[in-house]
Scaffold this active site. Structure first.
Site, PDB file in Angstrom:
ATOM      1  N   GLY A   1      44.393  41.381  50.227  1.00 47.17           N
ATOM      2  CA  GLY A   1      42.954  41.591  50.195  1.00 47.17           C
ATOM      3  C   GLY A   1      42.567  42.520  49.054  1.00 47.17           C
ATOM      4  N   CYS A   2      41.282  42.541  48.761  1.00 49.98           N
ATOM      5  CA  CYS A   2      40.804  43.352  47.624  1.00 49.98           C
ATOM      6  C   CYS A   2      40.911  44.836  47.932  1.00 49.98           C
ATOM      7  CB  CYS A   2      39.385  42.951  47.252  1.00 49.98           C
ATOM      8  SG  CYS A   2      38.236  42.854  48.639  1.00 49.98           S
ATOM      9  N   TYR A   3      40.356  45.280  49.048  1.00 53.17           N
ATOM     10  CA  TYR A   3      40.482  46.691  49.393  1.00 53.17           C
ATOM     11  C   TYR A   3      41.956  47.083  49.524  1.00 53.17           C
ATOM     12  CZ  TYR A   3      35.452  47.093  50.652  1.00 53.17           C
ATOM     13  OH  TYR A   3      34.073  47.138  50.654  1.00 53.17           O
TER      14      TYR A   3
END
Lengths: 345, 345, 345, 345
Positions: free
Chosen positions: B151-153
């Site tokens: 995921g990005c985070y």
């Protein structure tokens, strides 16, 4: 194997400069040897522009760096009035030059002096300088020593109107270009008027009484129309976004024309000009970061025409077009280093 | 000469999808053979995404296109819960898979079911799937059949905290990640909450009570710390900008450490992670469009540490990292097709 | 009938200044008699700030205008270090003063000198000056001659943490304030760093190593906690929007507490502080242009608490709070002139 | 003492609706008794729109609330086609009505049907309805039962061109209005095209082939020119900002005129229209949140004129103008409740 072009850049600390460096650093046949900056001499380029990081492993050189004279090609990404003082010596030494500012865009030195507020420093070069809009001057650019890279608005407007003006179907006294630009076009200077607090979330016109890009556009359209005089109405506006120009051009037809066909044929071999289907709406985001002009023609009635044209002011409107000109001047494929896909969203 | 990889993309109509297509279309060793979309089947990709123009000369195929089975590699850029229903068959047929959604990110199927609201469709693959963060799993990715793209985070936070957690100098119960993301991270769905009129010129937190990226981050940090339990505080916020994640990570040291050296050594051979000088401030714009993480460490007192980390959520936080994983899986240079310079301004 | 307050403003050309003039010009009991500006003396205020138009029919007066001495109340909307040089004389002449800058916010002149880089010009007034946060100092403000209007971050953070710190349920060494501000908070100065081209579409932290608002927040929290020492972690960030502050505050409980009740009771009679339902998400847009703080409490586990707090940095964080203090000082209803509804969208 | 006007609002959940409620809630002589919403019936208005908070202590009523019939005045802030189905009954019951949508703006029911795609439900009322532009219809509005509140573009363009068209100095076939609007004008509907990810940082034209505001503008200009026919070119564009309209209007003079004087005299008693000095540049931010139109005239040559006009599309272009009409209809000072100063920055 293609030898690399030894390239120098004068004045690389503005928005046009960093965009030029972004593109040059990704070009396969460029050897970037010197980047000058009076104010930043000695500073690593990658520190001044963190986005470039390790990709440009140079420090800014002083303005009068002798290495410029060793280059095959020097780009000027300086304020107006700088290039004209340095170009004669560089040309004499065998360099070729692309000026991204306005010093060599107007062929008439008197007109230049009127709009830029001082006498031209080397008026004898104005006749030699080639206006670097490949879509009209490709051949001349190829052999030019000195190329005047077009302004951002003039690129968007000229590409929008060329087919109409060249074909003679347009009333030349009816032309209006209502143009809108993101604020990167205003440059990177510390001025209240460019603060985020002043220009974000707002829209305004400026320079209605006279913008330096107007004589440039008129000169281009006159040259392709053969008309002795041509005066257009040009109104620029500031859009609260970083990049992008949208030109909305109005005019009256004086002869019937199949406009969509006219445009498609005119640009069928131009890789950097996309003619959209009739009635489409080009959006500036679709050319963000790309060397592309997207056009759409709208015929409103028998004689009223609107042409919509978008470019990225820093790419096809500045640094990208400069690389396109470089490619032509050095016999490279015109698309070399210019095939970035637009950044969306 | 390197043979091209036959690549398929499932679900290419979101922001992650168009970014993946932007990057794939510029990759020298990719042969893009099929892009599926249930809703847009039959539509030319370059019409749906004008920014791609001629660069992706395909039409969207129906979701169950048999051509997927002929690919060497299939990317899933679909909502959560789609890939897990199709992946087993593709793997069985010899394809390799990179899932940009969350279906294979958590190793524990019970935890997955709890956070994603349904039982996992192929829990037996969770053990085989490799978490695609090259900075910790490079070797395993190279030989993986199935890669779970982070995921990005989780990418921004894991890269910010890895050196501290791996080295054991951090109090594992002190970790806080205050994260900020541009709205492209929220996807491309017609919802009131994502309208420009709702989220521009405003800032807010969301999902404080529990975000699906939290167990993912905790799993990663647990795996490198060796700790049985590790619970962090994770608060995401929505920033009124299109792209970019900024993670501000807080923690307490339990042992003295030379932090700047620790970070520089940890990432010295990581080409996509830049450790800035101590006390610097990474900005999201400096990685816009680039597959890069920029980090800076701030030691506030003997034991308080703040680490700042930025990525482009759609590149190093999604599509770019997916290409990085592809390069590893197919024995290509890790930087192939990923050397775009950030778009600034 | 209430007599009008004769009001003067020193330094009305920044963003705090124009906001103060916006509010003062709509206040029923204010007679705005003089607005000074060293640089703009002689210029009509409504020409300098077209948004004010006819509403402020004055010209800027020179900095040393004698009319200031005739006022009942003088606001300073000047850079730090200006007010302290002029206030003693005004007070001696019978004026009352509200300083929107930082000259009188810290009670300890040595701490002031350390953070503001010069000795304080009138340290004897620091003890008299009242910190103008009505939610803790309402009585003292009412009778004050000199009010130090709080900083924007300190207002958002103090209101977020007061109930926890006053009630003694918080571990005072656990406090973290991760704050985000729109760029109007950075003022209206011609600097490259504040250009739209530099800060729009980007996010960054700044001043992690020490921001002048940190000792101010700590002083406030110490005063209500009774603790001799209290050190918090304070990290400010710049958000690409014009107005708004969002404080995300973290801490650990040392005693069980019914947090929602605690907050609702603490602020039940505070008209400018809204406690949202537990678990809600305040958004900065909902207070745009309004003198309001909106808070939400999130209890993440037995001991971990996150408090979210939003204000408009120019209103409750500056000019609006200054009018609130003025109302208290002159015996007016606290809400007089401060009932503007937020501008949404 | 003035009795309060009993006011109802139909359809208060869009951007025009919330702006109308913002203004009504601050009006001294309004008693807001009912706000209907089919979808949100039962929900507290202050929960749906947190910016309104306690200021509108009502819940949304069902669409067919009988309380509407008890009102002195009902505003319709609904999609086109709703008001015309309910207005006859309300008028018959003694209510007066202001429709902020387009149902009663065109006097010719055939033209209405052509542009709005269905037959008009009460064509007999079109002749009675008064077009609510006070600058041309003040007297008729005062006594009207039914007021058609003008569109946002039509307000900006009509005010820009009225002096030229009324005075007969303009070539009526030369008129072009190149208009730019912030996205709040597009409403609050869940559609991909209005996502922040789609329209921020981009600029485009739309509806060039025909926008419903075009016949409305033409009708207004015809009515004041006395010309049987008048066709203008109207091109709207979408600006990446929340609020504001900028109209750039072009035309040719057919008779000499002292334009600045013409404009100043025409609007000298209009409190909501500011004529700027000749050659000035109005900016949309200077009217943000204010019921104001700011105009500047530029004469480019003997016969070419450009007029620049800005309004806040939600205020003078919608809700503010509606209150202005209400004030006229009920004999109140025209400025009552409309003296908010623009929010800058």
């Amino acid at each position: 194997m293609q030898a690399k072009i030894r390239v120098g850049v004068v004045g690389g600390t503005g928005y046009t400069g960093v965009e030029l460096l972004r593109l040059l650093s990704q070009h396969s046949f460029v050897d970037l040897v010197v980047i000058t900056s009076g104010a930043e001499a000695g500073i690593p380029v990658g520190e001044f522009f963190p986005s470039l990081g390790e990709r440009v492993p140079l420090r800014f050189s002083p303005r009068d760096s002798v290495e410029l004279g060793t280059c095959d090609l020097v780009f000027f990404a300086t304020p107006n009035g700088v290039a004209m003082r340095a170009v004669p010596e560089l040309l004499a030494g065998g360099c070729r030059v692309i000026d991204l500012a306005a010093d060599f865009r107007l062929t008439d030195s008197a007109v230049w002096a009127q709009w830029y507020g001082e006498p031209h420093a080397c008026p004898e070069l104005l006749a030699e300088a080639v206006y670097g809009l490949p879509e009209i001057n490709r051949e001349r650019i190829s052999s030019a020593r000195l190329v005047a890279n077009p302004g951002c608005y003039p690129t968007a407007v000229a590409l929008a109107l060329l087919p109409l003006v060249e074909s003679g179907v347009m009333a030349l006294d009816s032309l209006i270009a209502d143009c809108k630009s993101g604020y990167s076009g205003a440059g990177r200077q510390a001025s209240i008027g460019l603060l985020a607090g002043e220009i974000s979330e707002s829209f305004k016109a400026y320079a209605v009484s006279g913008h330096r890009h107007q004589p440039e556009i008129e000169q281009t359209l006159r040259s392709v129309s053969g008309a002795a005089t041509l005066q257009m109405t040009f109104v620029p506006h500031l859009v609260p976004m970083v990049r992008g120009i949208h030109a909305t051009c109005y005019g009256r037809l004086i002869a019937p024309a199949e406009l969509q066909t006219l445009y498609e044929q005119r640009y069928q071999s131009e890789v950097f000009v996309d003619v959209l289907p009739a009635g489409a709406y080009p959006e500036t985001r679709h050319v963000r970061g790309a060397n592309q002009c997207r056009l759409a023609v709208h015929q409103l009635s028998d004689d009223r025409v609107v042409v919509l044209s978008v470019i990225d002011n820093l790419v096809k409107g500045a640094a990208g077009q400069a690389l396109q000109n470089m490619n032509l001047m050095f016999g490279l494929p015109e698309t070399e280093g210019l095939q970035q896909v637009a950044l969306v969203p």
